[in-house]
Design a protein around this motif. Structure first.
Motif, PDB file in Angstrom:
ATOM      1  N   PRO A 114      -7.229   1.508  -0.665  1.00 49.58           N
ATOM      2  CA  PRO A 114      -6.547   2.342  -2.141  1.00 49.58           C
ATOM      3  C   PRO A 114      -6.637   3.693  -1.704  1.00 49.58           C
ATOM      4  O   PRO A 114      -5.618   4.348  -1.916  1.00 49.58           O
ATOM      5  N   GLU A 115      -7.722   4.254  -1.704  1.00 52.71           N
ATOM      6  CA  GLU A 115      -8.222   5.572  -1.421  1.00 52.71           C
ATOM      7  C   GLU A 115      -7.325   6.293  -0.165  1.00 52.71           C
ATOM      8  O   GLU A 115      -6.920   7.292  -0.335  1.00 52.71           O
ATOM      9  N   LEU A 123      -1.791  -0.946  -5.218  1.00 49.62           N
ATOM     10  CA  LEU A 123      -2.944  -0.739  -4.117  1.00 49.62           C
ATOM     11  C   LEU A 123      -3.869  -1.874  -4.178  1.00 49.62           C
ATOM     12  O   LEU A 123      -4.289  -2.282  -3.128  1.00 49.62           O
ATOM     13  N   VAL A 124      -4.500  -1.981  -5.170  1.00 49.74           N
ATOM     14  CA  VAL A 124      -5.692  -3.270  -5.294  1.00 49.74           C
ATOM     15  C   VAL A 124      -5.145  -4.415  -4.824  1.00 49.74           C
ATOM     16  O   VAL A 124      -5.728  -5.162  -3.836  1.00 49.74           O
ATOM     17  N   GLY A 138       2.718   1.341  -3.702  1.00 48.85           N
ATOM     18  CA  GLY A 138       1.833   1.679  -4.504  1.00 48.85           C
ATOM     19  C   GLY A 138       1.232   3.065  -4.515  1.00 48.85           C
ATOM     20  O   GLY A 138       0.936   3.806  -5.345  1.00 48.85           O
ATOM     21  N   GLY A 139       0.991   3.711  -3.155  1.00 54.11           N
ATOM     22  CA  GLY A 139       0.572   5.027  -2.867  1.00 54.11           C
ATOM     23  C   GLY A 139       1.611   5.800  -3.517  1.00 54.11           C
ATOM     24  O   GLY A 139       1.265   6.921  -4.136  1.00 54.11           O
ATOM     25  N   THR A 172      -9.294   4.464  -9.320  1.00 50.97           N
ATOM     26  CA  THR A 172      -9.682   3.702  -8.219  1.00 50.97           C
ATOM     27  C   THR A 172     -10.925   3.516  -7.992  1.00 50.97           C
ATOM     28  O   THR A 172     -11.477   2.510  -7.102  1.00 50.97           O
ATOM     29  N   THR A 195      -3.776   6.457  -1.027  1.00 53.88           N
ATOM     30  CA  THR A 195      -3.473   7.520  -1.934  1.00 53.88           C
ATOM     31  C   THR A 195      -3.578   8.879  -1.412  1.00 53.88           C
ATOM     32  O   THR A 195      -2.784   9.772  -1.536  1.00 53.88           O
ATOM     33  N   SER A 249      -2.421  -5.226  -2.974  1.00 57.02           N
ATOM     34  CA  SER A 249      -1.940  -5.022  -1.438  1.00 57.02           C
ATOM     35  C   SER A 249      -3.279  -5.024  -0.486  1.00 57.02           C
ATOM     36  O   SER A 249      -3.294  -5.544   0.790  1.00 57.02           O
ATOM     37  N   ALA A 250      -4.262  -4.385  -0.848  1.00 56.44           N
ATOM     38  CA  ALA A 250      -5.447  -4.472  -0.270  1.00 56.44           C
ATOM     39  C   ALA A 250      -6.078  -5.687  -0.268  1.00 56.44           C
ATOM     40  O   ALA A 250      -6.682  -6.074   1.051  1.00 56.44           O
ATOM     41  N   ILE A 309      -1.920   1.830  -9.091  1.00 53.93           N
ATOM     42  CA  ILE A 309      -3.129   1.256  -8.870  1.00 53.93           C
ATOM     43  C   ILE A 309      -3.096  -0.230  -8.633  1.00 53.93           C
ATOM     44  O   ILE A 309      -3.730  -0.715  -7.835  1.00 53.93           O
ATOM     45  N   LEU A 368       0.913  -1.116   0.054  1.00 51.10           N
ATOM     46  CA  LEU A 368      -0.139   0.151   0.014  1.00 51.10           C
ATOM     47  C   LEU A 368       0.961   1.461  -0.013  1.00 51.10           C
ATOM     48  O   LEU A 368       0.453   2.244  -0.802  1.00 51.10           O
TER      49      LEU A 368
END
Length: 320
Positions: free
Chosen positions: A222-223, A185-186, A21-22, A52, A226, A188-189, A182, A18
């Motif tokens: 993810p949000e 992030l996806v 990715g961020g 996102t 970021t 890793s989440a 992105i 995360l």
């Protein structure tokens, strides 16, 4: 032995992913804004918010085709509420958010206006039909065209020097950073949610509680990543633009496209409780940004407490 430690390894890898990715996403987005002469707010409002929100489109269309329209509507409305009370709250707790008071004034009004329009449509029709869906999509494209033209006429609102623009990554490389960020992030989440869910199940936590906590928070990670990194790197306008743009896109884009595929009824609970609460949150955010131009740590803590109370109240009403 490996299976015992696997969930913990997933959580560690998820957290690291995360952060990475961020960093990639924010770095690429800022470089794109520099190269194209657009404000970071506008990039967050469009590029970041659209990408996102892409998974939500697939989930919403799949849900409504399977007859789970309430899940689709609840996901959209709940996501908009969580973006304000959870994502921005956590961001402000890490790093207070500050933007120019006049920045994004039109877009913030559009965010509030779309939420109110959804409530009015619910009162009048009781559903979001195909015609409304196509009108939402037309309104989205019209809004984006108008916003882009206005942005180009105004010029970038950021104070980028010629040296900063020259030193920025090329557009293709910046795009790779955005896409890669992105994806990280996806993925890793998903790792983090999977690991946390397994650990919770091992401790005997019910599926209902897991869904209400681990999964609910996980879908917003993810949000969160970021926005937190954007604020930490001094790009609060990117974080705010991401949330405002996502909330607009969720209603006009995700809901519009879903309703165009199949009409979507609005459950009375969602219409009389969740949508009005979403509007209240949107108005509160608008007041904070337009009147004060900032969201302090104290405000972030207040938002977070309100969100926890809202989730608990929704859960109690559901099981009651």
């Amino acid at each position: 032995m490996f299976e015992t430690f696997l969930p913990y390894m997933q959580i560690v890898a998820g957290c690291a992913g995360l952060l990475a990715g961020g960093e990639f996403l924010v770095s690429g987005a800022v470089c794109i804004s520099k190269r194209l002469g657009l404000s970071a707010f506008f990039i967050g409002l469009t590029v970041i918010s659209w990408t996102t929100s892409a998974p939500e489109i697939a989930v919403s269309i799949d849900s409504v085709l399977q007859g789970a329209g309430d899940l689709t509507m609840g996901n959209i409305v709940g996501s908009n509420t969580a973006n304000i009370l959870l994502v921005l709250a956590l961001t402000a707790l890490v790093m207070p958010i500050a933007i120019k008071k006049k920045m994004g004034r039109k877009d913030i009004f559009v965010m509030v206006g779309t939420a109110i329009a959804l409530l009015m449509i619910g009162f009048i029709f009781g559903e979001v039909g195909r015609v409304i869906g196509f009108l939402f999509l037309a309104a989205l494209f019209g809004y984006l065209a108008f916003t882009y033209l206005a942005e180009k006429r105004r010029g970038t609102t950021d104070t980028y020097t010629a040296e900063e623009v020259k030193g920025a990554k090329s557009l293709p490389l910046a795009a790779v950073f955005v896409v890669g960020g992105i994806g990280a992030l996806v993925l890793s989440a998903n790792w983090l949610v999977s690991g946390a869910t397994t650990i919770a199940e091992n401790f005997g936590v019910s599926q209902a509680v897991i869904g209400l906590t681990v999964v609910a928070v996980g879908t917003s990670l993810p949000e969160v990543a970021t926005c937190v990194i954007s604020a930490f790197r001094g790009h609060s306008e990117l974080a705010v633009g991401n949330i405002v743009g996502t909330n607009i896109f969720n209603i006009l884009g995700v809901l519009g496209l879903t309703a165009a595929v199949k009409p979507l009824a609005i459950h009375p609970h969602i219409m009389y409780m969740d949508i009005p609460f979403m509007i209240l949150c949107s108005v509160a955010l608008a007041v904070m940004l337009l009147a004060r131009g900032k969201i302090s740590r104290l405000t972030g803590a207040f938002f977070l407490v309100v969100y926890v109370g809202y989730v608990i109240a929704s859960y109690m009403v559901t099981i009651g």
